[in-house]
Design an enzyme around this catalytic site. Structure first.
Site, PDB file in Angstrom:
ATOM      1  N   LYS A  35     -28.936  48.805   3.670  1.00 42.14           N
ATOM      2  CA  LYS A  35     -27.778  49.549   3.143  1.00 42.14           C
ATOM      3  C   LYS A  35     -26.653  48.571   2.784  1.00 42.14           C
ATOM      4  CE  LYS A  35     -26.065  50.297   7.866  1.00 42.14           C
ATOM      5  NZ  LYS A  35     -25.964  51.271   8.976  1.00 42.14           N
ATOM      6  N   TYR A 265       3.002  33.243   0.177  1.00 41.89           N
ATOM      7  CA  TYR A 265       3.786  34.481   0.352  1.00 41.89           C
ATOM      8  C   TYR A 265       4.509  34.511   1.691  1.00 41.89           C
ATOM      9  CZ  TYR A 265       1.751  36.871  -3.685  1.00 41.89           C
ATOM     10  OH  TYR A 265       1.394  37.243  -4.947  1.00 41.89           O
TER      11      TYR A 265
HETATM   12  C1  LIG Z   1     -26.643  50.633  10.096  1.00 38.56           C
HETATM   13  C2  LIG Z   1     -27.636  51.337  10.920  1.00 38.56           C
HETATM   14  C3  LIG Z   1     -28.660  50.625  11.569  1.00 38.56           C
HETATM   15  C4  LIG Z   1     -28.712  49.114  11.600  1.00 38.56           C
HETATM   16  O1  LIG Z   1     -27.784  48.664  12.546  1.00 38.56           O
HETATM   17  P1  LIG Z   1     -27.646  47.108  12.926  1.00 38.56           P
HETATM   18  O2  LIG Z   1     -26.728  47.099  14.085  1.00 38.56           O
HETATM   19  O3  LIG Z   1     -27.090  46.440  11.738  1.00 38.56           O
HETATM   20  O4  LIG Z   1     -29.011  46.614  13.274  1.00 38.56           O
HETATM   21  C5  LIG Z   1     -29.638  51.350  12.227  1.00 38.56           C
HETATM   22  N1  LIG Z   1     -29.591  52.705  12.277  1.00 38.56           N
HETATM   23  C6  LIG Z   1     -28.593  53.417  11.696  1.00 38.56           C
HETATM   24  C7  LIG Z   1     -28.599  54.898  11.786  1.00 38.56           C
HETATM   25  C8  LIG Z   1     -27.585  52.758  11.012  1.00 38.56           C
HETATM   26  O5  LIG Z   1     -26.601  53.469  10.444  1.00 38.56           O
END
Ligand SMILES: *Cc1c(COP(=O)(O)O)cnc(C)c1O
Length: 367
Positions: A35, A265
């Site tokens: 993702k 800044y």
């Molecule tokens: C993002 C996510 C993962 C992966 O998590 P990590 O800590 O990056 O391994 C697994 N399951 C779900 C439901 C997630 O949203």
């Protein structure tokens, strides 16, 4: 020539995937999470690499991410974990994406759509076992009633997600495991035995919480070489993974300034002595955290040097006094001895946010 770019090692991603497979063994399916553009490593390239390394399942967050993978030729099964919006439901059938469904109403609706389309519709049902986020809180008998009315939708997986996996001082993970196991047992007693049952992201894999592994695990962070530190009395980390991404920026300008010069800044840094400064072609619009202002460090020719002044939208200034450096030279923002966890600590955030925050303005090269 780029102002700022990523160098991603697909070989390291594949090696991390193999390391996870080795730890969980052949009886457990590893479903890498790609993702958020594979935590900015590039969802298409990373997914191709993982598919070639043997991954048969991938997980994304929303339907659009799944469709992008299908359109680039990914044939692995794709679980969409956090997007079952009514308007997007037909896309799952059109693109052969597998939804994580979070409500009984969602199951009924998906079944109706699948019957109408004349398609098989496997889905995974997510339980809220205590995370208090997505997932149904329905009882096992309510779930069974809903499933028994389905004609095309089929429960292929039962899943949940932990709220406090790295915290070994909290009983929450064990409570979630028990809640999940009770629902699964109830379903099995009624003759419903989903092919996959899964709860684990990176942390419970890395610290060997075997009772939570089920028969499928969903690592994201570890695929990219990271494991969050645990809190309390945790067993040792058994995952041998390494970061796969280096983030660099080009020096735009180098100049000498006198003692007492205000930098950037707000003039939040004033040079204590005559100094040489370098201006880098990366700022918070590239995802480089603004909170690193006057605090962060970068690597110049292997040497650690401080950020001085505010990180601004497009540029960041560093102190390179005594270092031989010229416009056009590369500087490491993230990589080698500075990883996303260190940056996160200094910036008061988490490593996930540092990686996912790298903006699309930053070029990405595969090495
Ligand atoms: C993002 C996510 C993962 C992966 O998590 P990590 O800590 O990056 O391994 C697994 N399951 C779900 C439901 C997630 O949203």
């Amino acid at each position: 020539m780029y102002r700022s770019w990523l160098e991603v090692s697909l070989e390291q991603i594949a090696a991390n995937f193999r390391a996870i497979r080795k730890v969980v063994g052949p009886s457990i399916t590893v479903m890498p999470v790609v993702k958020a553009d594979a935590y900015r490593h590039g969802a298409v390239e990373v997914s191709r690499t993982l598919e070639n390394a043997g991954a048969r399942w991938l997980a994304v967050s929303n339907a659009g991410e799944g469709i992008a993978l299908r359109e680039s030729g990914i044939t692995a099964r794709i679980l969409v974990m956090a997007d079952f919006l009514p308007a997007n439901r037909p896309l799952f059938l059109d693109y052969d994406l597998t939804p994580a469904i979070h409500s009984l109403e969602g199951i009924r609706d998906y079944d109706t759509l699948a019957v109408r389309a004349g398609k098989r519709a496997p889905f995974h049902l997510k339980l809220d076992t205590g995370m208090g986020r997505l997932g149904t809180r329905a009882t096992a008998s309510e779930i069974l009633d809903t499933l028994s009315a389905c004609r095309a939708a089929r429960l292929e997986g039962l899943m949940s997600h932990f709220a406090s996996a790295p915290n070994y001082t909290s009983p929450q993970t064990d409570e979630q495991i028990a809640t999940f196991a009770a629902v699964l047992q109830h379903l099995r007693n009624a003759g419903v035995n989903p092919e996959f049952h899964h709860l684990c992201s990176t942390v419970p894999i890395a610290y060997s919480r075997r009772e939570a592994w089920g028969n499928l695990v969903r690592p994201g962070h570890a695929i990219y070489g990271y494991v969050s530190p645990a809190k309390g009395d945790a067993p040792p980390c058994v995952l041998d993974v390494k970061p796969a991404l280096v983030w660099k920026a080009t020096v735009l300008e180098v100049k000498d300034v006198p003692a007492g010069a205000a930098i950037g800044y707000g003039g939040i840094h004033t040079t204590a002595k005559p100094s040489r400064i370098a201006i880098l072609g990366a700022g918070y619009a590239d995802g480089y955290p603004h909170r690193l202002s006057n605090k962060g460090r970068v690597l110049v020719k292997g040497q650690t040097v401080p950020i001085i002044g505010a990180v601004s939208m497009d540029v960041t200034t560093i102190d390179v006094t005594g270092i031989d450096i010229a416009p056009g030279d590369p500087v490491v923002l993230l990589g080698e001895s500075i990883d996303a966890q260190q940056i996160a600590r200094v910036a008061g955030t988490i490593s996930y946010s540092v990686l996912c925050g790298i903006s699309s303005r930053v070029a990405r090269l595969y090495v």
